[in-house]
Scaffold this motif. Structure first.
Motif, short mmCIF file in Angstrom:
data_model
loop_
_atom_site.label_atom_id
_atom_site.label_comp_id
_atom_site.label_asym_id
_atom_site.label_seq_id
_atom_site.Cartn_x
_atom_site.Cartn_y
_atom_site.Cartn_z
N LEU A 141 12.50 -57.57 24.61
CA LEU A 141 12.11 -56.43 25.43
C LEU A 141 13.35 -55.59 25.80
N GLY A 142 14.45 -56.27 26.10
CA GLY A 142 15.68 -55.57 26.45
C GLY A 142 16.20 -54.72 25.30
N LEU A 145 14.16 -51.52 25.10
CA LEU A 145 14.54 -50.57 26.14
C LEU A 145 15.89 -49.91 25.83
N GLU A 148 15.31 -47.13 23.41
CA GLU A 148 14.76 -45.95 24.10
C GLU A 148 15.87 -45.19 24.83
N LEU A 149 16.70 -45.93 25.57
CA LEU A 149 17.78 -45.29 26.31
C LEU A 149 18.81 -44.67 25.37
N SER A 175 12.00 -48.36 18.10
CA SER A 175 11.58 -48.98 19.36
C SER A 175 10.06 -49.12 19.43
N ALA A 179 8.21 -52.60 19.72
CA ALA A 179 7.28 -52.79 20.83
C ALA A 179 5.91 -53.21 20.32
N HIS A 208 2.39 -48.82 28.49
CA HIS A 208 3.48 -47.98 28.97
C HIS A 208 4.56 -47.73 27.91
N LEU A 209 4.78 -48.71 27.02
CA LEU A 209 5.82 -48.52 26.00
C LEU A 209 5.29 -47.91 24.71
N TYR A 306 2.70 -43.70 29.75
CA TYR A 306 3.61 -43.55 28.61
C TYR A 306 3.91 -42.07 28.36
N ARG A 309 6.02 -40.40 31.09
CA ARG A 309 7.43 -40.76 30.96
C ARG A 309 8.07 -40.02 29.79
#
Length: 448
Positions: A141-142, A145, A148-149, A175, A179, A208-209, A306, A309
């Motif tokens: 999961l990290g 993320l 995405e960042l 990503s 996901a 959300h992802l 989602y 965001r």
């Protein structure tokens, strides 16, 4: 009448679940109850009337109804992490058991193969291979993320030129694909000790992802696992007359003179309407329709978070139309990734009507593996171990390689083909199988 016992049918042939549990039945009697309003099934030789209860089945009415009239023992064990708890719900549905003289398996299912498979299942369970590594999934999961960042940070740092935009789309598509594999994990297995937290995490990742629906995915995917590559039971082989698959369906279409599309060219138009459109068009429309028609407001709300965001992050950089174009391109890239990875294990395999095969024979006929490597594991979300995943759907993917050798030895011992191929071969087999099916259709269409 079965095995000297007296048959009883509490509630009538299509009635409710309970009322008695003293019936003794033959397989022939059980098999007659395989209709929409009249459904029996067998688990560990116990006979259950699920006719009314199937509509309340937490996994959906279709996945349990696919086993009406036959033995569902292995499917029951494959999908329920706490079978003893679930049996409490089955108890009121119990109407009897198989007659003493009846075999453990219905029809021509391989009882010896299933006995060895169940022994293997127990041994890997005792070895702890169904226990998920908490940190494996948190690190995964990290890394999603971080992708995405990284995509957003690239634009804020270097601007929104063509090179930066293409790199950003690649990072976002990666990503999204990763996901997708992660939500697939949470949809199958328990990472947390409580089902409530697992359920919430699944909603977060797929909603959300990814902007999709957990309930929509469950409804489709569990049917696929219950009856893979079986027409009318596996939604993944419902091509809406766009493609003809396997060796049987093309001939049936050809004999009936069905020509919705020129199927002899399907291996070519696959590149135009398959990978490019599945996620951005077909899945997107189906997900929204499903959430609205079923009034699944919780999943709809997760999906909305989602898009809120995404657009709040990218409208300041690209504007509204530019942000829509970017997400469309990301979906386009992700769709290619998804189609090639998921279909290399299934489309080239046997695709048939229901044949009531035993659990392991059915799964091995519909699946194949892709050679293991660090890249293949990551690229496919460990779905290169598709055989092990289908035999043990609740096993965490980081343990597939630990059981693969034992599964292969079991298959060799019983003469069940265990197919492994390279990644590129898996991709090319999709196209070649479509071409073979198209040729079968053309031959039947012209000459039969």
């Amino acid at each position: 009448m079965g095995g000297g016992g007296q048959q009883t049918e509490p509630g009538g042939s299509g009635g409710g679940g309970g009322g008695g549990s003293g019936g003794v039945f033959t397989w022939e009697e059980v098999q007659r109850h395989n209709h929409r309003t009249d459904q029996w099934l067998v688990i560990d030789r116990k006979v259950y009337n699920i006719s009314d209860w199937a509509r309340r089945h937490p996994g959906g009415i279709r996945v349990i109804s696919h086993y009406a009239g036959e033995d569902a023992t292995d499917a029951f064990r494959a999908f329920h992490p706490e079978p003893n708890f679930v049996r409490k719900f089955l108890k009121p549905l119990l109407i009897g058991e198989l007659a003493p003289g009846e075999p453990n398996q219905d029809r021509k299912k391989n009882a010896a193969l299933l006995q060895d498979f169940r022994a293997l299942h127990e041994s890997v369970e005792q070895a702890g291979l169904f226990k998920a590594d908490f940190w494996f999934f948190w690190l995964h999961l990290g890394h999603i993320l971080l992708l995405e960042l990284g995509a957003l940070g690239l634009l804020w740092t270097f601007g929104t030129g063509w090179v930066q935009t293409l790199l950003t789309a690649g990072l976002l598509a990666t990503s999204q694909a990763q996901a997708g594999w992660l939500q697939h994990d949470f949809g199958h297995l328990s990472v947390f000790r409580t089902s409530r937290w697992n359920h919430l995490l699944h909603k977060f990742v797929i909603g959300h992802l990814k902007g999709a629906s957990a309930n929509w995915w469950n409804h489709r995917h569990f049917q696929h696992h219950a009856k893979p590559n079986i027409f009318s039971k596996d939604p993944d082989v419902n091509m809406l007359h766009t493609f003809v698959l396997g060796k049987t369906q093309p001939v049936e279409y050809g004999i009936k003179k069905l020509k919705y599309l020129p199927y002899n060219y399907q291996h070519q138009y696959f590149f135009l309407i398959g990978p490019p459109l599945l996620i951005p068009v077909y899945f997107h429309i189906q997900i929204v329709q499903t959430m609205i028609s079923r009034r699944d407001w919780v999943d709809l709300l997760w999906s909305v978070t989602y898009y809120l965001r995404y657009f709040s992050c990218y409208i300041p950089l690209y504007g509204v139309l530019g942000s829509v174009a970017l997400i469309s391109f990301v979906r386009f890239l992700e769709s290619h990734w998804f189609v090639w990875v998921t279909q290399m294990n299934h489309i080239p395999m046997e695709i048939e009507h229901e044949r009531h095969q035993d659990w392991i024979t059915m799964q091995l006929a519909a699946t194949c593996n892709i050679e293991q490597s660090l890249f293949n594991d990551w690229f496919s979300g460990h779905l290169n171990f598709q055989i092990e995943h289908h035999l043990f759907p609740m096993m965490p993917r980081h343990n597939y390689w630990r059981v693969a050798l034992q599964v292969r030895e079991l298959c060799e011992r019983h003469g069940v083909p265990y197919r492994v191929k390279g990644l590129w071969q898996g991709f090319t087999d999709i196209v070649s199988s479509l071409r073979t099916s198209g040729d079968l259709w053309l031959d039947a269409y012209l000459h039969k």
